[in-house]
Enzyme design. Structure first.
Site, PDB file in Angstrom:
ATOM      1  N   GLY A 121      16.458  -1.198   3.232  1.00  0.00           N
ATOM      2  CA  GLY A 121      17.880  -0.893   3.170  1.00  0.00           C
ATOM      3  C   GLY A 121      18.215  -0.330   1.792  1.00  0.00           C
ATOM      4  O   GLY A 121      17.367  -0.328   0.890  1.00  0.00           O
ATOM      5  N   GLN A 147      19.908  -1.485  -0.619  1.00  0.00           N
ATOM      6  CA  GLN A 147      19.775  -2.474  -1.695  1.00  0.00           C
ATOM      7  C   GLN A 147      18.436  -3.218  -1.621  1.00  0.00           C
ATOM      8  O   GLN A 147      18.324  -4.361  -2.074  1.00  0.00           O
ATOM      9  CB  GLN A 147      20.932  -3.473  -1.636  1.00  0.00           C
ATOM     10  CG  GLN A 147      22.247  -2.905  -2.134  1.00  0.00           C
ATOM     11  CD  GLN A 147      22.182  -2.540  -3.620  1.00  0.00           C
ATOM     12  OE1 GLN A 147      21.501  -3.181  -4.403  1.00  0.00           O
ATOM     13  NE2 GLN A 147      22.902  -1.502  -4.003  1.00  0.00           N
ATOM     14  N   SER A 148      17.425  -2.571  -1.092  1.00  0.00           N
ATOM     15  CA  SER A 148      16.132  -3.230  -0.913  1.00  0.00           C
ATOM     16  C   SER A 148      15.552  -3.756  -2.229  1.00  0.00           C
ATOM     17  O   SER A 148      15.309  -2.986  -3.169  1.00  0.00           O
ATOM     18  CB  SER A 148      15.152  -2.244  -0.282  1.00  0.00           C
ATOM     19  OG  SER A 148      13.839  -2.759  -0.310  1.00  0.00           O
ATOM     20  N   ASN A 149      15.323  -5.070  -2.272  1.00  0.00           N
ATOM     21  CA  ASN A 149      14.604  -5.662  -3.413  1.00  0.00           C
ATOM     22  C   ASN A 149      13.148  -5.211  -3.394  1.00  0.00           C
ATOM     23  O   ASN A 149      12.540  -4.997  -4.440  1.00  0.00           O
ATOM     24  CB  ASN A 149      14.622  -7.195  -3.313  1.00  0.00           C
ATOM     25  CG  ASN A 149      16.022  -7.748  -3.270  1.00  0.00           C
ATOM     26  OD1 ASN A 149      16.828  -7.465  -4.150  1.00  0.00           O
ATOM     27  ND2 ASN A 149      16.329  -8.546  -2.249  1.00  0.00           N
ATOM     28  N   ALA A 169      11.891  -2.370  -2.295  1.00  0.00           N
ATOM     29  CA  ALA A 169      11.725  -0.995  -2.776  1.00  0.00           C
ATOM     30  C   ALA A 169      11.800  -0.971  -4.309  1.00  0.00           C
ATOM     31  O   ALA A 169      10.973  -0.342  -4.975  1.00  0.00           O
ATOM     32  CB  ALA A 169      12.787  -0.092  -2.162  1.00  0.00           C
TER      33      ALA A 169
END
Ligand SMILES: *Cc1c(COP(=O)(O)O)cnc(C)c1O
Length: 323
Positions: A73, A75-77, A79
């Site tokens: 997403g 706000q992917s942690n 990524a």
């Protein structure tokens, strides 16, 4: 059987992460409550993806990759941490993110920028579309003589999940040093790798420990985690396949993935105000909320010793409003 140490792994995090007793919450609920601080895993803002990336990026390096692509997403942690870990190893990170959630340059999107990752947003709610784009890019990179390595959402392959088999083992060693025997470990479930790894770890090292997962998205995690466990058993060349027997999942998606539920601010405040620990709005806030519900309802045995896995997610605090 293959040992965890037989798998190539790069050293990225600061392990073991602390295991601490939550004194005030333990007193409040008359239970032994501990926190496994994987939010302090030592890269970027910390979090669970570092353990997975130690295995995944070793594999990428072994396969001669120069570029690493992953998704999540906005706000992917995962990524963000992939970009941070790639920087350590001199790999180029390309993040192909769904626009779902907060895609303004705040929180993890801001950090992705600081890290210098190549970020592209896609207006799709289907990871299939993103994997198709990754495959196209991979072919184009190959034509330039570059090799790309693809990491699926959350790094939740069996190889990545080995990081949480190892985390379970590490936690049990720490418990032994503290002279405690946990009855239960509680973790958020977002793509399944962390939870499946913990369940596999329990099968291997301490079958009496219950592993409780709290789903924060609405995928069929029973099936996903059972499949991941099978594959983990395959990687480890176990004589008997790992079964789904110890999978125990609860749902706390609330209003939707990445959307905090009504009681979540109260949970984050409680843990911050009693223990000085920040949970996150997307994963650990929902997992801890479910733990609190169970404690308040007296749902579990009197003498439980509970370990809550703090899987990170701090970046989300600066992007997602708590109602
Ligand atoms: C990704 C993530 C999880 C969920 O882990 P999965 O292995 O994807 O199920 C939990 N907490 C945080 C903070 C995460 O970033």
């Amino acid at each position: 059987m293959r040992l965890l140490t037989d798998f190539p792994r790069v050293n990225l995090g600061c392990f073991p992460t602390p295991l601490v007793r939550l004194d005030n919450l333990s007193r409040m609920f008359g239970k032994e409550i501990y926190c496994k601080r994987d939010d302090l895993s030592g890269v970027g803002l910390g979090g669970n993806k570092v353990r997975k990336l130690e295995f995944l990026l070793a594999d990428a390096q072994m396969k001669g990759a120069q570029v690493v692509m992953t998704t999540g997403g906005a706000q992917s942690n995962h990524a963000m941490l992939t970009a941070a870990c790639c920087n350590r190893l001199g790999l180029e990170a390309q993040l192909l993110l769904k626009r779902r959630g907060v895609s303004d340059p705040v929180g993890n999107v801001y950090l992705d920028g600081l890290l210098g990752a190549k970020v592209d947003f896609f207006d799709t709610d289907d990871y299939g579309d993103i994997y198709a784009e990754m495959a196209r890019r991979k072919t184009a990179l190959e034509a330039e003589g570059k090799r790309a390595y693809e990491i699926p959402v959350g790094g939740s392959t069996a190889l990545g999940a080995l990081g949480y088999v190892e985390c379970f083992r590490e936690t049990m060693v720490q418990c032994a040093h503290l002279g405690i025997r946990p009855s239960r470990i509680v973790s958020a479930v977002g793509s399944g790798g962390t939870y499946a790894g913990l369940c596999a770890g329990a099968d291997l090292y301490a079958p009496d420990v219950k592993v409780t997962g709290v789903a924060v998205d609405s995928d069929p995690f029973d099936r996903i985690c059972a499949q991941l466990k099978l594959e983990i058993g395959g990687l480890l060349e176990l004589e008997r396949p790992l079964t789904a027997d110890n999978i125990e999942l609860y749902d706390n998606v609330g209003p939707g993935y990445g959307i905090p539920g009504p009681g979540e601010r109260e949970t984050l405040e409680l843990v911050a105000r009693t223990e000085g620990i920040f949970l996150d709005p997307v994963y650990t806030g929902k997992a801890f909320s479910l733990l609190l519900q169970k404690l308040r309802a007296g749902a579990w045995a009197e003498d439980e010793t509970i370990v809550f896995l703090h899987s990170g997610g701090a970046g989300g605090l600066f992007a997602i409003d708590l109602p």
